[in-house]
Write an enzyme that holds these catalytic residues in place. Structure first.
Site, PDB file in Angstrom:
ATOM      1  N   HIS A  47     -21.432 -13.567  28.372  1.00 52.34           N
ATOM      2  CA  HIS A  47     -22.228 -14.777  28.153  1.00 52.34           C
ATOM      3  C   HIS A  47     -23.502 -14.531  27.346  1.00 52.34           C
ATOM      4  CE1 HIS A  47     -19.705 -17.205  30.797  1.00 52.34           C
ATOM      5  NE2 HIS A  47     -19.763 -16.239  31.709  1.00 52.34           N
ATOM      6  N   GLU A 152     -11.713 -15.221  39.793  1.00 48.82           N
ATOM      7  CA  GLU A 152     -12.415 -16.482  39.524  1.00 48.82           C
ATOM      8  C   GLU A 152     -11.483 -17.587  39.044  1.00 48.82           C
ATOM      9  OE1 GLU A 152     -15.523 -15.378  36.797  1.00 48.82           O
ATOM     10  OE2 GLU A 152     -14.244 -14.016  35.690  1.00 48.82           O
ATOM     11  N   ASP A 178     -17.166 -19.973  38.267  1.00 48.76           N
ATOM     12  CA  ASP A 178     -15.846 -20.259  37.719  1.00 48.76           C
ATOM     13  C   ASP A 178     -14.842 -20.625  38.806  1.00 48.76           C
ATOM     14  OD1 ASP A 178     -16.103 -20.143  34.933  1.00 48.76           O
ATOM     15  OD2 ASP A 178     -16.107 -17.974  34.941  1.00 48.76           O
TER      16      ASP A 178
END
Length: 262
Positions: A47, A152, A178
């Protein structure tokens, strides 16, 4: 390669405390994390806009303060993971592991034979540029590198017992954000569906007996403190928030107090 601080804590049954480097491409953030007393710096490549040079400098900073540099990869790419390991990264966290086959592939990418299939380089930084004899380097790497696989997505839950029992992994990490999205309960803290999943994964990890559970501390979707994490059997946690949020909140407080005449 120095001893892996996080892996030592995992072996001893304790709770290792990491925290996020955030999106600040600055090795001094890692040094500050170490001086603050954390056990690990969590470097997120999924990210952020970090490049490998940024990661290298952060790894060197982590070594200086004696903490474990853990890198979350953008996805699963054995060639990319190899580059991280050869530069001296001590912890690899692979996101979105959906089944036991994917968990085994992660092991193959991170571990040298006979545990895995990691490629060899004669004089990598991880082997002190060849100063460490190859046999010693192979044994040291398989012993000291931490591998975390992230659960996730819903397909992973159907295979969670096999994932958690995969030899060669050290950590099974639940990604609350997630997983909340996958369950259709995003934006609802502590939703019963997410709590049920966490307990199901915790049960599988305990039954598997090869790994420890990881959950973040004080996460918006699953607010838990250290005592609550220990009760769940958590062995590793990333402590929220990120440095950007910590600094912003501190600055906002100062501005508000100053404007109020404090």
């Amino acid at each position: 390669m120095q001893p892996n601080r996080v892996k030592k804590i995992l072996r001893e049954g304790g709770l290792a405390l990491g925290t996020y480097v955030g999106g600040i491409a600055e090795p001094q953030i890692v040094e500050i994390i170490g001086h603050a007393g954390f056990d690990a710096a969590f470097i997120d490549l999924e990210h952020t806009s970090f490049d490998l040079r940024d990661v290298q400098l952060m790894v060197m900073a982590a070594e200086r303060v004696g903490i474990t540099p853990i890198v979350r990869t953008p996805g699963f790419d054995p060639a990319f993971i190899l580059r991280l390991l050869d530069m001296g990264v001590q912890g690899i966290q692979v996101p979105h592991i959906s089944d036991a086959r994917a968990a085994r592939e992660a092991v193959h990418a991170v571990r040298y034979a006979p545990l895995g299939d990691r490629g060899m380089a004669g004089a990598s930084r991880a082997s002190d540029y060849g100063v460490i004899p190859m046999r010693e380097h192979l044994e040291q790497s398989n012993r000291e590198i931490t591998l975390a696989v992230m659960v996730e997505d819903l397909p992973a839950l159907a295979d969670i017992d096999a994932i958690a029992a995969t030899e060669g992994i050290d950590i099974v990490a639940v990604g609350p954000s997630d997983m909340s999205r996958a369950l259709g309960v995003s934006g609802t803290p502590d939703h019963p569906k997410l709590v049920d999943v966490v307990h199901r994964v915790a049960e599988a990890v305990q039954k598997g007996g090869v790994a420890r559970l990881a959950l973040p501390m004080n996460h918006a979707a699953l607010p838990r403190n250290a005592a609550q994490l220990r009760e769940l059997g958590v062995g590793y946690t990333n402590c929220a928030p990120s440095p950007e949020v910590r600094m912003l909140r501190s600055m906002q407080t100062q501005v508000a107090e100053a404007r109020a005449g404090g």
